[in-house]
Design an enzyme around this catalytic site. Sequence first.
Site, short mmCIF file in Angstrom:
data_model
loop_
_atom_site.label_atom_id
_atom_site.label_comp_id
_atom_site.label_asym_id
_atom_site.label_seq_id
_atom_site.Cartn_x
_atom_site.Cartn_y
_atom_site.Cartn_z
N HIS A 33 -5.32 -14.01 11.11
CA HIS A 33 -4.27 -12.79 10.98
C HIS A 33 -4.95 -11.86 11.09
CE1 HIS A 33 -1.19 -15.45 9.53
NE2 HIS A 33 -2.10 -15.80 8.61
N PRO B 151 0.86 -1.09 0.10
CA PRO B 151 0.11 0.13 -0.10
C PRO B 151 0.78 1.41 -0.01
CG PRO B 151 -0.98 -1.64 1.44
CD PRO B 151 0.39 -2.07 1.13
N GLU B 152 0.50 2.33 -0.67
CA GLU B 152 1.26 3.50 -0.97
C GLU B 152 0.46 4.64 -0.42
OE1 GLU B 152 2.87 3.97 -5.12
OE2 GLU B 152 3.31 1.56 -4.98
N ARG C 291 13.29 -3.57 -8.59
CA ARG C 291 11.63 -3.58 -8.64
C ARG C 291 11.25 -3.63 -10.12
NH1 ARG C 291 9.31 -0.30 -3.98
NH2 ARG C 291 10.95 -0.26 -2.50
N ARG D 227 0.76 -11.29 5.96
CA ARG D 227 2.40 -11.51 5.89
C ARG D 227 3.05 -10.97 6.72
NH1 ARG D 227 3.87 -10.22 -0.32
NH2 ARG D 227 5.70 -11.17 0.30
N LYS E 65 3.65 6.99 4.04
CA LYS E 65 2.75 5.47 4.02
C LYS E 65 2.27 5.18 5.49
CE LYS E 65 5.55 4.15 -0.24
NZ LYS E 65 6.37 3.06 -0.58
#
EC number: 3.2.2.23
Length: 270
Positions: free
Chosen positions: A90, A2-3, A260, A109, A58
């Site tokens: 989670h 997420p940005e 990337r 994660r 972020k």
Amino acid sequence: MPELPEVETTIRGLSEVLMGEKIIDVKVRRASLRRPIPSDIQERLIGSTIISLSRRAKYGIIVNDRDDALIFHLGMSGRWKINPENFEKHDHFVLQTKNNFIVSLYDPRRFGSLDLVKKNQLLEWSYFRNIGPEPLTGNFNPEYLQKKLFSSSAPIKKILLDQKVVAGIGNIYACEALHQAKIHPQRPSKNLNFDEITSLVFSIKNILQKAIAEGGSTLKDYARPNGELGYFSTKFKVYGKEGEQCECGHTIERYTLGGRSTFLCSSCQK
């Protein structure tokens, strides 16, 4: 990951149910995120009232009336859920308010984080101390960016991903902004002229604003707190579109830059 648009959308969604709410319960269901959840988080939050929600880069920031700032990062796969029907493995952190709103931080994660600092220490918090200006503010302008690029031979995309230069931009929005500005991601930064820098600053702001309006971008895990997806991913021009046609008719390419995936149209972007 997420940005800026995804975190901004998350903060706006959480604000609808948390702003002004008194916290009556906090549960740490699983403390093992990127960093352990603070052991005193319950005593510092329970009984307090939330007075502001904001974003820096972020990170999301939730402040209570005791001047405690709860700082979250969504990592690779994290998201907040409002009033989940049931808790999953989670769901690491759960907060309940007096008006029976329940929010949980879900992160399969476990690259996300929750930190707790005093509000007056935010500017000196280790992850904020050297961070660059917010791209949607007037402090991020062509003159500022020109100074940052003036003596750098690094690829322009690498500079845009440097949080010390500008806050909150990640791989997705760097690719999309560079495409809109028609600038090749590998261009040495110092070779950009002022008109190109001006175009790039405009494109960064424009792409981010459009992404926020669409609720961010859902690729795999991200969703808004109310469960809705982020639809800007349906508007991508180059990101994730290797082998497809650009609007100009040229084939979109992918290569690796700084570890990337980078997507571009080598016909449009020079």
